[in-house]
Design an enzyme around this catalytic site. Structure first.
Site, PDB file in Angstrom:
ATOM      1  N   MET A  36     -26.439 -24.353  56.583  1.00 49.51           N
ATOM      2  CA  MET A  36     -25.625 -23.904  55.354  1.00 49.51           C
ATOM      3  C   MET A  36     -26.588 -23.340  54.368  1.00 49.51           C
ATOM      4  O   MET A  36     -27.572 -23.554  54.376  1.00 49.51           O
ATOM      5  CB  MET A  36     -25.291 -25.310  54.762  1.00 49.51           C
ATOM      6  N   ASP A  38     -25.173 -20.854  50.570  1.00 50.86           N
ATOM      7  CA  ASP A  38     -24.403 -20.863  49.344  1.00 50.86           C
ATOM      8  C   ASP A  38     -23.286 -21.603  49.202  1.00 50.86           C
ATOM      9  O   ASP A  38     -22.463 -21.608  50.270  1.00 50.86           O
ATOM     10  CB  ASP A  38     -24.077 -19.445  48.955  1.00 50.86           C
ATOM     11  N   SER A  98     -20.685 -14.620  50.674  1.00 50.77           N
ATOM     12  CA  SER A  98     -20.282 -15.622  49.702  1.00 50.77           C
ATOM     13  C   SER A  98     -19.183 -15.221  48.846  1.00 50.77           C
ATOM     14  O   SER A  98     -19.014 -13.835  48.914  1.00 50.77           O
ATOM     15  CB  SER A  98     -21.487 -15.985  48.784  1.00 50.77           C
ATOM     16  N   TRP A 299     -34.431 -19.485  50.025  1.00 48.46           N
ATOM     17  CA  TRP A 299     -34.915 -18.667  51.113  1.00 48.46           C
ATOM     18  C   TRP A 299     -36.454 -18.794  51.435  1.00 48.46           C
ATOM     19  O   TRP A 299     -36.691 -18.583  52.777  1.00 48.46           O
ATOM     20  CB  TRP A 299     -34.496 -17.200  50.913  1.00 48.46           C
TER      21      TRP A 299
HETATM   22  C1  FRU Z   1     -27.399 -15.670  48.788  1.00 49.63           C
HETATM   23  C2  FRU Z   1     -26.714 -14.611  49.905  1.00 49.63           C
HETATM   24  C3  FRU Z   1     -25.540 -13.843  49.328  1.00 49.63           C
HETATM   25  C4  FRU Z   1     -24.727 -13.760  50.573  1.00 49.63           C
HETATM   26  C5  FRU Z   1     -25.219 -14.612  51.350  1.00 49.63           C
HETATM   27  C6  FRU Z   1     -25.242 -14.321  52.796  1.00 49.63           C
HETATM   28  O1  FRU Z   1     -28.320 -16.586  49.223  1.00 49.63           O
HETATM   29  O2  FRU Z   1     -27.759 -13.670  50.171  1.00 49.63           O
HETATM   30  O3  FRU Z   1     -25.875 -12.792  48.370  1.00 49.63           O
HETATM   31  O4  FRU Z   1     -23.632 -13.252  50.164  1.00 49.63           O
HETATM   32  O5  FRU Z   1     -26.144 -15.503  51.010  1.00 49.63           O
HETATM   33  O6  FRU Z   1     -25.137 -15.566  53.622  1.00 49.63           O
END
Ligand code: FRU
Length: 487
Positions: A36, A38, A98, A299
């Site tokens: 998991m 965002d 997202s 991240w």
């Molecule tokens: C942020 C992100 C978003 C993207 C998503 C991909 O953590 O990089 O910008 O939509 O995660 O999983």
């Protein structure tokens, strides 16, 4: 239903339902199985809170993005629903990134998300929609709804993502999304729509001048307590007095100019000062509270995981937001009080040597703590150890002379060398500090001074490390209420 989605649904039902409840947080949402990141589509629909999430069921690593789905009546007890979306159409072959949710005037639920389309070694991102009734969703035939032609010039034409929808006062909808300028700096674009499907570019709401990282992700924009708030998660931040390097979060408070659709920040602060916090998203509860969730992970530290758990990633305890004196104030949702069970209370315990208190322990607990000097200047450091057993523990340290609060999980039993320590400056209040600590098996969230500052962390110390202890250099007085949390 597409093959990709039915495969994901069958897999998560088979594998997710095997996970014993003690291998999950008590009240934080974790993925049904696998990975998991965002939070997406955080909303209230048909009598329930809905929380979708960036999801890769097949591994504990990021992979082609699906949307996982869970619902709750109290924001703390989550029930999994089948995965809502898989990357299964032309417009999202590279992933369903997202996005957010809203209820349409006809009562259906609209999901807006970023479709990623691979192009050779590159990709493009555009905004797409799916519509459904709370469990099953149909992707719109005319996806993508917002394409590169609706992005103003100077865009790098491939980073364009994370649409966050909100209701406008005129009955229509607004949306903020991020894109990236040719100079690699992010900005927030503002779109408007009468019906949630037909979108027109309105303005560049805000542009990164280089102060906060490079590309921005996951914007949110709302009015709160008579002012405007813009939340973003910038990538590639540099360390300053207030911010840490890496993927960070920023809350900007300022004014919105209705005439040209631009936002002007007057104050900024990290949304959360902890190691594990990213991609915040808010919604309005039926009683009008502005509630925020976020990914309780980052991240930069994703290699720190629960080695024996079949999932990776958690959301924070949802928080009620306010703005006071130009600062964002956060408190865990009041629903948490219903989980409070046995209580112990100690008034002004004098602390110097390492001390444990009868009834103060556990990994699913809430602690309300006041620290104060026994007399003026009587201590130079106060330490709280959590999740303690033998040589394993996590420290919270308050240094009243430097007005510094620190979190340190270096001795938490971790086998990874990522950031395990954070410091944040707190207001100088003559050696007084109030803390609210929320422990839930695999995490520790700290709210300082009534929610003026927060620090969120995951913690994968063995479950039997339940000790809590206190010590001071010098002597300090501790007043504490400890609730065991349970259903
Ligand atoms: C942020 C992100 C978003 C993207 C998503 C991909 O953590 O990089 O910008 O939509 O995660 O999983």
């Amino acid at each position: 239903m597409s093959q990709e989605l039915s495969k994901a649904r069958a897999y998560e039902e088979k594998e997710g339902d095997k996970v014993p409840s003690e291998q999950r947080p008590l009240f934080h949402l974790s993925p049904r199985i696998g990975w998991m990141n965002d939070p997406n589509g955080f909303s209230f629909y048909k009598g329930k809170y809905h929380l979708f999430y960036q999801y890769y069921p097949y591994d504990k690593k990021w992979g082609p993005m699906h949307w996982g789905h869970a619902v709750s009546g109290d924001l703390l007890s989550w029930e999994y629903l089948p995965a809502a979306m898989a990357p299964d159409t032309e417009a999202d072959r590279g992933g369903c990134f997202s996005g957010s949710a809203a209820e349409l005037p006809d009562g259906r639920q609209l999901l807006l998300y970023t479709g990623v389309i691979p192009q050779g070694n590159d990709y493009v991102q555009m905004q797409c929609a799916a519509i459904g009734g709370g469990t099953n969703y149909e992707k719109c035939q005319n996806n993508p709804l917002i394409t590169q032609s609706q992005v103003p010039s100077f865009s790098n034409h491939h980073d364009f993502r994370d649409p966050k929808i909100f209701s406008e006062k005129d009955g229509g909808y607004g949306l903020v999304a991020v894109d990236c300028m040719e100079n690699r700096l992010g900005r927030v674009l503002y779109y408007r729509s009468p019906d949630g499907l037909d979108w027109k570019f309105r303005s560049i709401l805000s542009e990164n001048d280089g102060t906060f990282g490079r590309m921005w992700e996951c914007p949110d924009f709302f009015e709160l307590d008579g002012t405007h708030v813009l939340l973003v998660s910038p990538m590639d931040m540099r360390t300053t007095e207030t911010y840490y390097s890496g993927n960070g979060t920023v809350c900007m408070i300022g004014t919105f100019s209705e005439s040209d659709g631009t936002f002007h920040a007057e104050q900024d602060q990290p949304i959360d000062c902890g190691i594990d916090f990213y991609a915040a998203q808010t919604m309005i509860a039926p009683d009008n509270r502005r509630i925020m969730t976020a990914w309780m992970q980052n991240w930069d530290t994703i290699s720190y995981v629960g080695e024996t758990l079949p999932w990776c990633g958690q959301m924070i305890t949802p928080r009620e937001l306010h703005v006071k004196d130009g600062r964002l104030i956060q408190q865990p949702v009041r629903e948490i009080e219903a989980l409070r069970r046995e209580t112990v209370h100690y008034e002004k315990q004098r602390i110097s040597e390492k001390t444990t208190l009868e009834g103060v322990s556990g990994r699913t607990a809430e602690l309300l703590i006041e620290i104060e000097p026994a007399e003026e200047g009587s201590f130079s450091s106060f330490e709280i150890r959590l999740a303690e057993k033998d040589k394993t523990y996590t420290s919270l340290i308050f240094d009243p002379l430097q007005s510094m609060f620190s979190f340190n999980r270096s001795f938490s039993g971790t086998v990874r060398n990522v950031a395990h320590e954070r410091h944040c400056r707190v207001p100088d209040r003559n050696g007084h500090l109030s803390l609210r600590i929320i422990l839930d098996r695999f995490s520790c969230e700290v709210f300082l001074n009534g929610g003026e500052q927060t620090l969120s962390h995951v913690l994968y110390t063995d479950a039997d490390a339940e000790g809590i202890s206190f010590s001071a250099k010098g002597c300090a007085d501790l007043t504490i209420t400890c609730f065991r949390l349970s259903r």
